[in-house]
Scaffold this active site. Structure first.
Site, PDB file in Angstrom:
ATOM      1  CB  THR A   1      -0.897   0.070   1.240  1.00 58.86           C
ATOM      2  OG1 THR A   1      -0.059   0.258   2.382  1.00 58.86           O
ATOM      3  CG2 THR A   1      -1.698  -1.190   1.400  1.00 58.86           C
TER       4      THR A   1
ATOM      5  CD  GLU B   1      -4.856  -1.258   3.857  1.00 55.46           C
ATOM      6  OE1 GLU B   1      -5.541  -0.914   2.862  1.00 55.46           O
ATOM      7  OE2 GLU B   1      -3.941  -0.555   4.319  1.00 55.46           O
TER       8      GLU B   1
ATOM      9  CE  LYS C   1     -12.655  17.085  17.538  1.00 57.36           C
ATOM     10  NZ  LYS C   1     -12.241  15.896  18.279  1.00 57.36           N
TER      11      LYS C   1
ATOM     12  CD1 TRP D   1     -14.324  16.785  14.524  1.00 59.19           C
ATOM     13  CD2 TRP D   1     -15.007  14.893  13.573  1.00 59.19           C
ATOM     14  NE1 TRP D   1     -13.722  15.760  15.191  1.00 59.19           N
ATOM     15  CE2 TRP D   1     -14.129  14.581  14.636  1.00 59.19           C
ATOM     16  CE3 TRP D   1     -15.545  13.859  12.832  1.00 59.19           C
ATOM     17  CZ2 TRP D   1     -13.794  13.278  14.977  1.00 59.19           C
ATOM     18  CZ3 TRP D   1     -15.219  12.553  13.162  1.00 59.19           C
ATOM     19  CH2 TRP D   1     -14.341  12.270  14.231  1.00 59.19           C
TER      20      TRP D   1
END
Lengths: 549, 549
Positions: free
Chosen positions: A188, A335, A445, A450
């Protein structure tokens, strides 16, 4: 408790889920079907199966044994498909090397995967020459070469692919072995540190094939794969098994087209000439294809495309839909083998306007059969299915990497609490559609609230003078973080764009309540280009290093 | 050799193939989809899942534990579907009792399977009363009852299904366990001796679901199952899991209709009212449906039907095709979960005449993905794929019974040489279609030459005065065997049929070289009816006993 496992009589055959078994049905029902390389080489499935046996014989003659690792560096080809089958079928591990990594990274992965044999397209000889003398594990190099003279190199080859196959026996009896045997491995990218190796067993790849097939072939109309489709990958075969589609296409006995190196006009010509009807790609590639004038002269109205790897914008989706392309999002990661969800429309949605349809096609999608996908709070509680509450996507499925290769710490982090953590933040609505709003680490944030960088990027892209954009969080004493937009102005815009104009644009959305008021804290920086990872995603890690250091 | 099994990090979830996992996707993407019982009771998938949890709680309260056996005697119902899931999901074994067996045979299977609990439709109380006092293993009886007063019985019930569910907790956490745990068991019929028990694990049922789905959903046009289909079984749920389709329909989130007891006009009304588009049945049932005048007044042109269990005649196929029904053969047996092949047309065949299409639809079909089906000679060599050479069908697949329950001898015979022996004689052609020509024991060996009783029956049925027919081999001193045709004359034929007329008919075929000359040795015997097995197949075992003794 009574003994409750099934009893097998001595002679009964206990059927393991092995990649070789995917080949059985197509060889019976579609032996004359075609596999095409770059439009000029053609093989029937019968010939393909024979070449798989020859390749197995040739590799065995080189000394490859069960448990060894065979690496490949090639563009998408019939040869690569042959490796997808022959290498795991002899019990060896196929390492699909990401040719877009830097030479140093490639060296790292060859070393880390302990590759024994490397099959190398001559185009990548310059990369190998850069790391020569430093590869310790590889005992044999096999040359893959299409035509013309082979460039000079310091490498010594044990043979050229076609010559080795021609000389090899067609008799190869593929053995049975444990279905949990490792079949593939790759690395990855796009995160900090060294590339991380993931790995998949025969069982996992067979179940991924069946699970994706169950989701992809069952829609009544939209986005469905069927036996008359012609398949061509436009996500490289080194990238998460080309999303597993080569295994699926082979199991279904489809005509398959492997395009070699991706060149937009060549891809479009192949779609036209070979009547390709099914592909998958990242938004960037689709964007490149649609920019080519050729895309306006050929018929793309029979083309179905899974879009993944990055979020598709509504604008790109609408542009493609206007050409009749049936495109929809697929979601997964290295994954996860990779596919977890597909954004198919439900039948009644096909009556909706293109704009409404595009919104659904751009969602992350509906979980596949056998995929236990949850959107959870920090405390691992499911968030409400209201399309608004956000949480992290965590997942269980029969085809997830069981760790990172030789990396205990990151393996445990990936699987914390028994669920694979995607680091993607999403909502789920009452119809079951998952929609990624951000990467956990991409959330900004601001004053404890958020802000979604993806949402900000989406709104910024609606400004007519914005070409490309990436939003990252800039540490700020007062607010904790403030969003920083890195903007590439659109080429050929009538007037130079200003920060003020962009802020005005954003305020319009905030005034309408479409986005948090905090957006007024946005800062804008004009840049010439946005850094991408090797697979074309915005590289926020690199951007943070570059603009926040 | 290097260690080649994949390594799992401690926290990684190793995903077992369990029946509960089939429920995940539909509950996310189709929670409001309907499950209909007899047209008057309707449940959403959400309610269905809740009822599955309640049933699990109720059974657990009765003392059912992992490894116990829960038997069901019911017509096709939502309750049966709930049992298909709840019973295996708690780790118990579901015994689907064939209610068409004789009371003595039912007693034998209850005893042999060691049933702990029996869920019983009140309609079958008379059967139970016939064997009362002789059932040793059953500790609890649960009453299934639709409406009206319950008939008197000597049985004591631990409760009525709906009341038990209403009182049971909706909280039930289905545990993980070994995927090789036995999930279902039932008994094969139609052969000599006692019924033989077959059994299937969770893994086998999940893989059968995915494998059949991969074959059934991928055709471009003909005979394909998709998410907008409405499913109704017309092969009983006690018969080889209703061919596994309830598991498939649930996984896909389809609307499902369970018709209760099969009554032709009620089935046709349900097809009409509930817009059923997908079913499966034996030829006999289809024949009954088409005989009903109602079949000519409702629209059957959207109905797709898998025909299996017995060979479909060309005439029946053509009659159904004229009504627009898309029907095609599926092949399998109790021992194989069951589906092994499906007779889908290839795209170019859709342009053929109905007659040519019917020939293909009546074939045994193309093997499913993962099915390793061989047609072999006595020495286990593959016969040529010429559509003429015959051999026995032997098979490997991930969903075959691993033996007969507590019957070592027959288990070993079934699996002799590591392949499951079907006892079916077939050809395979260059396009991959398998075509059964006979059962091994149904082949008639005349002067050392094999005559196919199926082929003879097919030709005999072309005679206008022949209603039904079965051909068996009669021992003969001179010829070894001679074919004996048991003929039921067609009702309402203009003149009584004679043996001579039939022999003349057969000779016509022999003269044209369409069948062996040995056919002149045929003897004809006129009978009033042909004995059938409990699932509607011609019972050659019984016929031999009756007419050859």
């Amino acid at each position: 408790m009574k003994d409750s496992l099934i009893q097998s009589t001595d002679s009964a055959y206990s059927y393991p889920l092995l990649i070789k078994n995917l080949l059985q049905a197509p060889l019976v029902s579609a032996p004359d079907q075609e596999i095409v390389y770059r439009g000029d080489r053609r093989f029937s499935y019968r010939e393909f199966a024979e070449r798989v046996r020859r390749l197995a014989s040739a590799l065995t003659s080189l000394g490859v044994k069960a448990g060894d690792t065979v690496a490949v560096m090639d563009w998408d080809s019939h040869r690569y498909l042959e490796c997808f089958f022959a290498v795991p079928m002899i019990g060896a591990v196929l390492h699909t090397i990401n040719v877009r990594l830097s030479p140093e990274q490639i060296l790292y992965t060859i070393d880390h995967a302990e590759d024994d044999v490397l099959l190398l397209n001559s185009e990548f000889l310059p990369i190998l020459d850069q790391i020569r003398g430093r590869i310790d594990t590889v005992k044999d190099y096999v040359l893959l070469h299409d035509d013309g003279p082979v460039p000079d190199s310091h490498l010594t080859f044990s043979g050229e692919y076609e010559s080795l196959l021609a000389a090899a026996s067609t008799d190869y009896l593929f053995p049975d072995f444990d279905e949990n045997t490792r079949a593939t491995t790759f690395y990855t990218t796009g995160t900090t540190g060294f590339p991380k190796g993931v790995y998949f067993s025969h069982r996992q790849l067979v179940l991924h094939t069946l699970g994706v097939l169950a989701a992809l072939s069952t829609p009544a109309v939209q986005g469905r794969l069927h036996r008359d489709d012609v398949y061509m990958p436009i996500t490289p075969m080194f990238h998460v098994h080309a999303w597993g589609l080569p295994y699926i296409a082979t199991t279904m006995g489809l005509k398959q087209v492997y395009p070699g190196r991706y060149m937009p006009d060549h891809l479009l010509e192949l779609i036209d000439r070979e009547k390709v009807t099914f592909s998958h790609c990242v938004p960037t590639i689709l964007h490149m294809l649609l920019k080519s004038p050729l895309s306006r002269t050929i018929d793309l109205s029979r083309w179905k495309v899974i879009i993944g790897g990055a979020v598709m914008t509504r604008a790109l989706c609408l542009e493609a839909m206007q050409l009749g392309i049936d495109l929809f999002t697929g979601y997964g990661m290295s994954e996860t083998c990779p596919i977890l969800t597909l954004a198919h429309l439900k039948p009644e949605m096909l009556d909706e306007s293109p704009e409404v349809q595009a919104d659904i096609r751009c969602k992350t999608g509906l979980p596949l059969p056998l995929v236990d996908l949850r959107v959870v709070s920090d405390g691992m509680e499911n968030v409400s299915r209201d399309g608004r509450s956000t949480g992290e996507i965590v997942v269980r499925a029969p085809w997830l990497t069981q760790g990172y290769l030789k990396d205990h710490k990151n393996s445990e982090k990936l699987w914390e609490g028994g669920y694979l953590h995607t680091n993607d933040v999403a909502t789920i609505d009452h119809q079951g559609y998952v929609k990624i709003t951000d990467r956990t680490k991409d959330v900004i944030k601001v004053a404890g609230e958020w802000l979604s960088s993806l949402e900000l990027e989406d709104i910024l892209l609606h400004h007519p003078a914005v070409g490309e954009v990436a939003v990252i969080g800039q540490p700020d004493e007062k607010w904790g973080e403030r969003p920083l937009a890195l903007v590439v102005p659109k080429a050929g815009a009538t007037a130079p764009v200003t920060e003020k104009a962009i802020l005005l644009h954003m305020r319009g959305y905030a005034d309408k309540g479409l986005i948090s008021k905090q957006v007024v804290l946005l800062r804008v920086r004009f840049v010439e280009a946005i850094d991408k990872t090797s697979v074309g995603k915005i590289n926020k890690v690199a951007l943070r290093e570059k603009y926040l250091a």
